[in-house]
Design a protein around this motif. Structure first.
Motif, mmCIF file in Angstrom:
data_model
loop_
_atom_site.group_PDB
_atom_site.id
_atom_site.type_symbol
_atom_site.label_atom_id
_atom_site.label_comp_id
_atom_site.label_asym_id
_atom_site.label_seq_id
_atom_site.Cartn_x
_atom_site.Cartn_y
_atom_site.Cartn_z
ATOM 1 N N ALA A 46 0.753 -1.255 -0.105
ATOM 2 C CA ALA A 46 0.268 0.014 -0.085
ATOM 3 C C ALA A 46 0.894 1.289 -0.056
ATOM 4 C CB ALA A 46 -0.924 -0.234 1.299
ATOM 5 N N VAL A 47 2.037 1.294 0.814
ATOM 6 C CA VAL A 47 2.849 2.433 0.811
ATOM 7 C C VAL A 47 3.365 2.521 -0.396
ATOM 8 C CG1 VAL A 47 4.874 3.418 2.003
ATOM 9 C CG2 VAL A 47 3.196 2.267 3.288
ATOM 10 N N ARG A 48 4.005 1.721 -1.084
ATOM 11 C CA ARG A 48 4.612 1.731 -2.413
ATOM 12 C C ARG A 48 3.818 2.129 -3.477
ATOM 13 N NH1 ARG A 48 7.055 -3.281 -0.821
ATOM 14 N NH2 ARG A 48 5.629 -4.665 -1.841
ATOM 15 N N ARG A 49 2.393 1.910 -3.405
ATOM 16 C CA ARG A 49 1.288 2.371 -4.386
ATOM 17 C C ARG A 49 1.279 3.743 -4.110
ATOM 18 N NH1 ARG A 49 -1.209 -2.494 -3.312
ATOM 19 N NH2 ARG A 49 -3.095 -1.327 -2.320
ATOM 20 N N VAL A 50 1.374 4.169 -3.010
ATOM 21 C CA VAL A 50 0.937 5.808 -2.697
ATOM 22 C C VAL A 50 2.304 6.425 -3.075
ATOM 23 C CG1 VAL A 50 0.719 7.449 -0.914
ATOM 24 C CG2 VAL A 50 -0.724 5.392 -0.728
ATOM 25 N N VAL A 51 3.389 5.985 -2.947
ATOM 26 C CA VAL A 51 4.482 6.854 -3.315
ATOM 27 C C VAL A 51 4.701 6.844 -4.721
ATOM 28 C CG1 VAL A 51 7.153 6.740 -3.254
ATOM 29 C CG2 VAL A 51 5.960 6.248 -1.187
ATOM 30 N N ALA A 52 4.194 5.823 -5.338
ATOM 31 C CA ALA A 52 4.346 5.570 -7.000
ATOM 32 C C ALA A 52 3.154 6.737 -7.325
ATOM 33 C CB ALA A 52 4.063 4.062 -7.371
ATOM 34 N N ALA A 53 1.979 6.701 -6.687
ATOM 35 C CA ALA A 53 0.941 7.883 -7.114
ATOM 36 C C ALA A 53 1.366 9.074 -7.025
ATOM 37 C CB ALA A 53 -0.168 7.586 -6.254
ATOM 38 N N VAL A 54 2.357 9.383 -5.937
ATOM 39 C CA VAL A 54 3.051 10.896 -6.157
ATOM 40 C C VAL A 54 3.896 11.008 -6.899
ATOM 41 C CG1 VAL A 54 4.591 12.412 -4.601
ATOM 42 C CG2 VAL A 54 2.645 11.077 -3.585
ATOM 43 N N ARG A 55 4.768 9.992 -7.288
ATOM 44 C CA ARG A 55 5.784 9.994 -8.467
ATOM 45 C C ARG A 55 5.006 10.327 -9.708
ATOM 46 N NH1 ARG A 55 8.339 6.029 -7.122
ATOM 47 N NH2 ARG A 55 10.154 6.960 -6.095
ATOM 48 N N LEU A 81 1.944 17.562 -4.151
ATOM 49 C CA LEU A 81 3.399 16.634 -4.168
ATOM 50 C C LEU A 81 3.377 15.843 -5.506
ATOM 51 C CD1 LEU A 81 3.780 15.862 -0.511
ATOM 52 C CD2 LEU A 81 4.805 17.728 -1.612
ATOM 53 N N ALA A 82 4.236 16.145 -6.153
ATOM 54 C CA ALA A 82 4.472 15.278 -7.466
ATOM 55 C C ALA A 82 5.655 15.111 -7.831
ATOM 56 C CB ALA A 82 3.208 15.666 -8.575
ATOM 57 N N GLY A 83 6.068 14.134 -8.711
ATOM 58 C CA GLY A 83 7.298 13.922 -9.555
ATOM 59 C C GLY A 83 8.263 13.076 -8.586
#
Length: 820
Positions: A46-55, A81-83
């Motif tokens: 779940a955390v990885r998917r959230v960080v990926a969505a920010v990226r 936050l993005a990128g």
């Protein structure tokens, strides 16, 4: 400070967290490109998917935004936050122990989504329930991030998610049940739900929030998890046979008023699709979109700020503001309050050709409003308060809402998470309406606005009984919100972690504050004990520590304030709000039949032509009082001295007539000398009354007061002629009743008197005669319907009236006479 900003106390202020610094968390500098997750962090899926969505730039409002301080004195949001850089920033932050509750929250959201997606598969599209849905989970995750940054995550986050999860579970259950009925069957609102947004403002009743749903058919719906039923009571759209539905009574008060024939001019009040559930603890409501008339109203000199709102062509603006005036009068008349920015929106439905104002958050009604600012539509200029009224007259940068926390640039290139002390700049405002000539608000269109108020008010006065019956029927089982204290006071308590000095909260208030909600109370629309919701939806009584609370006010529900004079204060307040925006303070607008003369912000006069009633209605005011005058439409104004002389003479005639008539009744109506004296008295009086009517029009309550106006009607009843003038008086009295200047029962009395004079059956049973020693009514046309006719005139049933009349005028030798 905006309520949304102050309510950061819901995450930090509880349990005594000190807020003596703005800075909650800060990065030492920008994350370097090679930075990886700390060794102590083993991110879950779940955390990885959230960080990926920010990226990927799809996380939206999942975390506080990045803002900057603008020279205009507001905070302007630059971005979310993005990128890659922001994704690395979050990854580094997640490695800190303080953010452990947030990581646990993301896992819990992910697990909940997995379960709920299966359970709600038939009504919610598969990709909606996802931990990366920032529209739905952003408010909770952003709040949790802020609490963790302040070191309060362990205290705040688990309980906050438990409440929100229970709220979402209940929403899912209701969605499945309610989609099977109501207007969800229409194609544009057909399931499944393809998008969900959670409102990010204050929460109530266990973390409950307003939700917005987009349906597969393209329609948007609001879900409101609270018990108040103002939208259904006032705004619900009637379904007519022309729309493919059976004919039925009007669905709401505004629908009824739209369907009635005009009293003094056409009106149009907003209606929309809405429905309340069976237990009245939640509702569904059509989402009102911005109108096609939308554009940029204001830009900052450096082009860094831009405000969008409703932008009308000069030809459209008068119609819009006339309709807005009608809504304003209706809100004032029905005691509708809390209509500041955000609760009333300019918008358009698919069938609308032009925009209207919609009170989309109609929770407070039947309140005993004394001034127009009690509705929230205009500000209270004397006692202060927010300038963000529902009818804003300036395109201000600041708004009432905004993020609870935001990132600002920090020295060294990093970011600093802060509690904002300045208001946020708004990019769009649904309560700011301007024209393409640069005018904001209704000041430029004041005659149209005031005429709209007058046209709605006369309609409500003329049909007061019908409106009252609808309210009596439709209010049953509905609830109205009770604003026990200002929201700012609750917010202060949340921020400080304890009540403000001198404030004593009740048990139910403390329970809601403990779960970080703004306390929410309500009661039945027809009165009763103060109520509170125990999450998820059970209703309990709530004691109050602050005495008698309003609403509802029974007098407002019964429409006792709906007479012509009652509009005066609202007109004065409406003018005061925009006095500085009015270019010409003396106006005669023939399009609207309005004459306006203003001598200051709180002194002036406005006159309305009312052709249907043959009258000109004039309101004159200063700071301390409002006066009302009724004149024949083409007649000059009645001198104050003449009005007083008419009043005194009517009351003197009435006293003499009553004294003689009482002696005549005591003698069983057999004294011919008294009969002759009464005939001479009324004959002379009628000659005088003919001259009064010719010069000044009918002497109604506005001209001579209630007692003298009733005396004038009694004079016509008791007179023997001339018959043509009596018939003319009846038409004038009927007009006066239509205008709210005499009660309708006076029409009934005079109508019956003239029927008896002409040897025809009376209609209302008001005229009696002695038959075999007993008072009985003269013949009545359709006696089986007489009580219904009397009810429409606001009169008691005939048998009750007859008993009272016999007690008052007992005939010699009768049971009544012996009893007296």
């Amino acid at each position: 400070m905006a309520p949304g900003v102050v309510l950061l106390g819901t995450a930090l202020g509880a349990r005594g967290c000190p807020l003596d610094t703005d800075v909650l968390w800060e990065t030492a500098g920008p994350p370097v490109a090679s930075a990886e997750a700390p060794e102590t962090l083993d991110p879950s899926p779940a955390v990885r998917r959230v960080v990926a969505a920010v990226r990927a730039g799809t996380a939206g409002g999942m975390f506080p935004p990045v803002a900057r301080r603008h020279p205009e004195g507001v905070l302007a949001i630059d971005r979310h936050l993005a990128g890659d850089a922001d994704a690395r920033l979050l990854t580094c932050a997640f490695g800190e122990a303080r953010f452990a509750p947030l990581l646990d929250l993301l896992d819990r959201i992910d697990a909940w989504c997995g379960t709920a997606a299966g359970r709600l598969a038939a009504v919610v599209a598969p990709d909606v329930l996802s931990v990366t849905n920032a529209d739905l989970f952003g408010p909770v995750v952003s709040e949790a991030f802020t609490a963790c940054a302040a070191g309060r995550g362990t205290d705040v986050v688990p309980g906050r998610w438990a409440w929100f999860a229970a709220f979402l579970d209940l929403f899912g259950d209701r969605l499945e049940a309610d989609l099977r009925r109501s207007w969800f069957e229409e194609p544009e609102f057909a399931p499944p739900v393809t998008a969900l947004w959670a409102h990010d403002a204050e929460t109530h009743n266990g973390g409950a929030r307003v939700l917005r749903l987009r349906m597969e058919g393209g329609g948007h719906v609001a879900y409101k998890p609270r018990p108040t039923g103002g939208e259904a009571l006032f705004l619900a759209e009637s379904r007519t046979a022309g729309q493919g539905f059976p004919e039925g009574p009007p669905a709401s008060v505004f629908a009824l008023l739209n369907e009635l024939p005009p009293a003094s001019g056409e009106i149009r009040l907003p209606v929309l699709r809405c429905t309340s559930d069976g237990d009245r603890t939640h509702s569904w409501q059509e989402w009102i979109e911005p109108p096609a008339q939308w554009g940029t109203i204001r830009r900052s000199e450096d082009e860094g700020l831009r405000l969008e709102g409703t932008l009308l062509d000069p030809a459209e603006a008068p119609r819009f503001w006339h309709r807005a005036g009608s809504l304003t009068a209706a809100c004032f008349g029905f005691g509708i309050g809390d209509l500041g920015e955000g609760n009333i929106l300019a918008g358009a439905r698919a069938a609308d050709d032009e925009p209207l104002l919609y009170p989309v958050d109609l929770e407070v009604f039947f309140a005993p409003v004394e001034r127009l600012y009690d509705t929230g539509l205009v500000p209270d200029t004397l006692h202060g308060g927010t300038h963000h009224a529902g009818l804003e007259n300036a395109a201000r940068w600041c708004g009432v809402d905004g993020p609870a926390a935001c990132f600002l640039p920090a020295p060294g290139g990093g970011l600093r998470l802060v509690l904002p002390r300045e208001p946020f700049a708004r990019a769009r405002a649904r309560s700011v309406i301007a024209d393409r000539l640069g005018n904001t608000g209704y000041g430029r269109y004041l005659p149209a606005f005031l005429r709209g108020m007058f046209d709605a008010w006369t309609l409500m006065c003329v049909h007061r009984d019908r409106v009252r019956r609808l309210l009596a029927d439709a209010s049953a089982g509905r609830f109205v919100r009770v604003l026990t204290r200002p929201t700012a006071l609750y917010a202060e308590a949340l921020n400080a972690g304890s009540p403000p000095d001198g404030t004593v909260f009740g048990r139910r208030e403390l329970e809601q504050l403990a779960r970080l909600d703004v306390p929410y109370f309500f009661r039945a629309a027809d009165g009763g004990p103060l109520l509170v919701i125990e999450p998820p939806s059970s209703v309990h009584e709530a004691e109050s520590a602050i005495g008698e609370l309003w609403p509802p006010a029974a007098a407002v529900r019964r429409g006792e304030n709906l007479d012509l004079s009652g509009l005066g204060v609202a007109l004065r307040d409406a003018v005061e709000h925009v006095f500085g925006d009015v270019a010409d303070h003396t106006v005669a607008d023939s399009r609207y039949g309005v004459r306006l003369c203003l001598s200051g912000p709180d002194a002036g006069e406005v006159a309305f032509d009312w052709p249907q009633a043959g009258r000109r209605i004039t309101y004159t005011w200063d700071r301390t009082k409002v006066r009302l005058r009724l004149d024949p439409l083409e007649a000059p104004a009645t001198p104050a001295g003449a009005a007083e002389e008419i009043r005194r003479r009517l009351l003197r005639l009435d006293r003499v007539d009553a004294a003689l008539r009482s002696r005549w009744a005591d003698d069983g109506f057999a004294d011919t000398e008294l009969d002759e004296r009464l005939a001479a008295l009324t004959g002379t009086a009628m000659t005088w009354l003919r001259d009064v009517v010719a010069r000044y029009g009918w002497p109604g309550e506005t001209l001579v007061g209630r007692s003298a106006a009733a005396a004038a009607c009694r004079l016509v009843q008791h007179a023997d002629g001339p018959s043509d003038f009596q018939d003319h008086c009846l038409s004038l009295i009927r007009r006066a009743a239509t205008a709210g200047d005499v009660p309708w029962r006076q029409v009934a009395y005079v109508t019956d008197a003239l029927c008896v004079r002409d040897g025809r059956p009376q209609l209302f049973g008001t005229k009696f005669r002695a038959v075999e020693g007993r008072l009985v009514p003269f013949p009545i046309e359709g006696p089986e319907r007489v009580d219904e006719r009397r009810r429409r005139m606001g009169m008691e049933p005939l048998n009750r009236y007859a008993a009272r009349l016999r007690r008052r005028f007992p005939l010699p030798g009768t049971q009544e006479g012996r009893a007296s």
